[in-house]
Structures are given as C-alpha cells and as structure tokens.
Design a protein around this motif. Structure first.
Motif, PDB file in Angstrom:
ATOM      1  N   GLU A   1       5.540 -12.840  -5.859  1.00  0.00           N
ATOM      2  CA  GLU A   1       7.046 -12.470  -7.167  1.00  0.00           C
ATOM      3  C   GLU A   1       6.249 -13.357  -8.421  1.00  0.00           C
ATOM      4  N   GLY A   2       5.697 -14.485  -7.896  1.00  0.00           N
ATOM      5  CA  GLY A   2       5.131 -15.375  -9.195  1.00  0.00           C
ATOM      6  C   GLY A   2       6.005 -16.830  -9.167  1.00  0.00           C
ATOM      7  N   GLU A   3       7.227 -16.723  -7.768  1.00  0.00           N
ATOM      8  CA  GLU A   3       7.942 -18.303  -8.544  1.00  0.00           C
ATOM      9  C   GLU A   3       6.430 -19.009  -7.441  1.00  0.00           C
ATOM     10  N   LEU A   4       5.960 -19.586  -8.109  1.00  0.00           N
ATOM     11  CA  LEU A   4       4.980 -20.615  -7.138  1.00  0.00           C
ATOM     12  C   LEU A   4       5.672 -22.316  -7.695  1.00  0.00           C
ATOM     13  N   ASP A   5       5.557 -22.213  -8.116  1.00  0.00           N
ATOM     14  CA  ASP A   5       7.341 -23.399  -8.817  1.00  0.00           C
ATOM     15  C   ASP A   5       7.350 -24.450  -7.794  1.00  0.00           C
ATOM     16  N   ASP A   6       7.548 -23.948  -6.756  1.00  0.00           N
ATOM     17  CA  ASP A   6       7.717 -24.964  -5.542  1.00  0.00           C
ATOM     18  C   ASP A   6       6.395 -25.754  -4.939  1.00  0.00           C
ATOM     19  N   VAL A   7       5.460 -24.682  -5.157  1.00  0.00           N
ATOM     20  CA  VAL A   7       4.225 -25.196  -4.116  1.00  0.00           C
ATOM     21  C   VAL A   7       3.706 -26.046  -5.282  1.00  0.00           C
ATOM     22  N   VAL A   8       3.946 -25.639  -5.928  1.00  0.00           N
ATOM     23  CA  VAL A   8       2.784 -26.841  -7.702  1.00  0.00           C
ATOM     24  C   VAL A   8       3.260 -27.779  -8.014  1.00  0.00           C
ATOM     25  N   ALA A   9       4.902 -27.612  -7.913  1.00  0.00           N
ATOM     26  CA  ALA A   9       5.116 -29.262  -7.612  1.00  0.00           C
ATOM     27  C   ALA A   9       5.598 -29.526  -6.519  1.00  0.00           C
ATOM     28  N   ALA A  10       5.107 -29.549  -5.895  1.00  0.00           N
ATOM     29  CA  ALA A  10       5.038 -30.458  -4.572  1.00  0.00           C
ATOM     30  C   ALA A  10       3.457 -30.870  -3.850  1.00  0.00           C
ATOM     31  N   LEU A  11       2.378 -30.259  -4.907  1.00  0.00           N
ATOM     32  CA  LEU A  11       1.054 -30.069  -4.886  1.00  0.00           C
ATOM     33  C   LEU A  11       0.644 -31.451  -5.669  1.00  0.00           C
ATOM     34  N   VAL A  12       1.790 -30.966  -7.417  1.00  0.00           N
ATOM     35  CA  VAL A  12       1.612 -32.096  -8.949  1.00  0.00           C
ATOM     36  C   VAL A  12       1.443 -33.309  -7.465  1.00  0.00           C
TER      37      VAL A  12
END
Length: 374
Positions: free
Chosen positions: A346-357
């Motif tokens: 549903e678009g809650e990618l924040d945790d994934v993006v933050a971990a990769l950054v």
C-alpha cells in the motif's frame, strides 16, 4: 565525543565555504543567473545544515566542560547536602552532554559523506514483467501501484509516462515519473529483480507460484546536463494507441515511438492526449535511458571498485522477495525481513527505504574511516 582531526578540518573548510557562498549569493551578477543562483542556494542550504550541527556540537562540548568543572568543585567541597545536589546535577549534565555529543558526531559523519548529485532529481521508475506470464504482469501493476502510493504518502507527484497493458489488467511494461525532494535518492535502490510468491488469480488448484519483475530507476536528466539528441540520430514513428483509453485514443495516431539509431535504445509513449505531448515524454525517457547507459558503461570501466553493499542496481540482480502467504518481504542485499507485506504494497516503503539508505551510509562511512582515520 571529540571530533577527529580529519572531521574537524573538513568542518573548518565547509565553514569558510559557507562564508564564500554568503558573499556570492548577495552578488547581483549571480542573482541574475538563475541556474547558478539555484546551484549555490542548494549548496548553501546543505552547508548551513552541516554548520548548524557543528555549532551544536561546539555548544555541547562547552556544556560538558562546564559540568565537569562543576563536578570538580562539588568533589572538592564539603560533604553536605548542597554539594551532594550539585554533584548529582553535574553528573546528569555530563551524561546528557556525552550522549548528545556521540549523536552529533554520528550525524556530522553522515552529513559529510559523498553525495550523488542526481539524488535530488526526479526519477523514472521502469517496471517490466519477467518470468511468470500473466501473473508477472499483474505483479508489475502491483509494484506500480506500490510506488505511486509511496509517492502520494510523501506528497510527491507521479505520472505514467508510458504503459503496455496485459490482457488481465497488468502491465507488460510501465514507466512512471516520480518528482519530489530526493526522489531518485530515495528510490534508486529499487533497481533490480523483484520476485513474488503467491497464488495467482489464474490458479485453480491453490498452488503457490513464483514470478518476477525487473525494476530500473533512472534519474531524470537536468535540462542543462541532459544528453543532447541529434535529430539525425532519431527515428520517430507514430501509430495508433492500443488498450483502454476511450474513443479518442483508439481513433488517432497519437502514440509515438522514438528510436536512437546509434544505440538502438527505444522509448515510446501513448498515454497522452496529443502526439506532441507523447513525443515530449518519449524524448524525456529516451534521454534518461541513454544517460543511464553511459553511466553503466563508466561504472563497468571502474569495476575494480568492489561491489557495494546494496548491490550494483543491475536489473538482473534479485534484490527482493514478496512472499504473500507469509506476509513477508525480504530484501536480500541487507538481510532485511519485514512481516507487514500488506502495508508495504500500500506504499508504506519507509522502513525499507530508510534501511537501504542507512546501509549505504554505513558502507561509505566505513570507507571514509579507513581512508582518513576519522
């Protein structure tokens, strides 16, 4: 925590640079040059943030020194209630200041890491169905929706640049432009192979199938720095758009396909209402693809540099698995597992993006420390 000499030296240099920028931005000649003014303003904003962190670090160092002096005075005084209270206050301030200093040094180290100038650019997200037939195309549509919803949650703009629909409502290929602060910097780690494990809608026996899509994320070229396209190197074809779109889209030759003859790279667009609009969008995507090809060729020549923690971004890399029966998402590059797949889709990618950054920052910091002794 005190600043390492190399880090302190970098901050001194940036402070001097900030003063230079203050003077430059007040120069009428630079203010009249819109492109130069924007570049310097962006650099000024970045350096201002870093120098503010340095100022806070210096202030907390002063606070720590004052608290330690207070503790020394309490230890050297009489053993009475007043000195006991003073000693307790000093110890609390020392602990708080030391914790703040550790955090500020970590923030400063991260802020001084090398930046990719493309990170601030809008991004083209290209999604292509791979192995798995109709199920792969449906998953491509799910990924497109996931990225679009992620953009909406961030307050970013998204636009479908081109799409090739499948029979069941999925996408054989779709290109989405996403624009917002640090859009490419946040989405660039999505490049690679995405594998899905679930029961397809076409499966009558309830068996779990594995399908895959590939994603490529490209920065939108800056108008000034974009690859210059020679009209003689282009073949532009127009054709009648296919798929859903109402009466208009099926009655006019508004779809445009552009072929870059020297490289064979192709871009097409049929989603716009006019041939002119579709041509402009196709040329935008074509420029991004040519620029990415040149970047990839440069990276290949620098292959002596070891592969980064989060991968090359090559679309053949399998980077992530979406396991629907278990509600599990696994990013194989950083061994991240989340059991909230429904929310991610549903678009809650924040945790994934933050971990990769964060993973990239940690890798860069380790390299920086090894090189400079920070």
């Amino acid at each position: 925590m005190q600043l390492a000499p190399a880090l302190a030296s970098s901050l001194d240099r940036l402070a001097r640079r900030l003063q230079e920028l203050d003077a430059a931005l007040s120069d009428p000649a630079i203010a009249a040059d819109n492109r130069r003014f924007r570049e310097l303003s962006r650099e000024h904003a970045e350096l201002s943030d870093i120098c503010e962190l340095a100022r806070r670090h210096a202030q907390r160092e002063a606070d720590l020194a004052t608290a330690r002096q207070m503790l020394d005075e309490a230890d050297g005084g009489a053993a009475d209630a007043a000195n006991a209270e003073l000693r307790g206050m000093a110890q609390e301030e020392i602990a708080a200041a030391e914790a703040d200093l550790d955090a500020l040094v970590a923030q400063l180290q991260t802020a001084l890491l090398p930046r990719n100038p493309d990170d601030a650019r809008p991004a083209f997200v290209e999604i292509r169905a791979g192995t798995g037939g109709d199920e792969s195309a449906l998953f491509a549509a799910d990924l497109a929706r996931m990225y679009t919803r992620f953009a909406e949650r961030r307050g970013w703009a998204s636009e479908v640049m081109s799409a090739s629909a499948s029979d069941l409502g999925g996408y054989k290929e779709v290109v989405i432009r996403i624009a917002g602060p640090q859009a490419y910097g946040q989405l660039k780690f999505e490049s690679g192979g995405h594998r899905v494990q679930r029961v397809p809608v076409t499966e009558t026996q309830g068996r779990i199938h594995t399908s895959a899509c590939t994603v490529a994320v490209l920065p939108e070229p800056d108008e000034v720095d974009a690859v210059k396209l020679n009209p003689a190197d282009l073949r532009i074809d127009t054709f009648r758009a296919s798929g859903a779109g109402g009466q208009h889209i099926n009655k006019t030759d508004s779809a445009v396909r552009v072929v870059h003859l020297p490289t064979g790279i192709v871009a097409e667009c049929q989603d716009g209402r006019s041939q002119h609009s579709n041509k402009a969008k196709a040329l935008q995507v074509l420029q991004a693809r040519i620029q990415e090809k040149e970047r990839s060729e440069r990276a290949a020549k620098e292959a002596a540099t070891r592969k980064g923690l989060i991968g090359t971004g090559d679309r053949s890399d399998r980077i992530r698995t979406y396991n629907f029966p278990q509600g599990r998402l696994t990013d194989h590059r950083i061994n991240l597992t989340l059991y909230k797949l429904g929310l991610v889709m549903e678009g809650e990618l924040d945790d994934v993006v933050a971990a990769l950054v964060s993973a990239q920052a940690a890798e860069q910091l380790a390299e920086l420390e090894a090189a400079s002794g920070i």
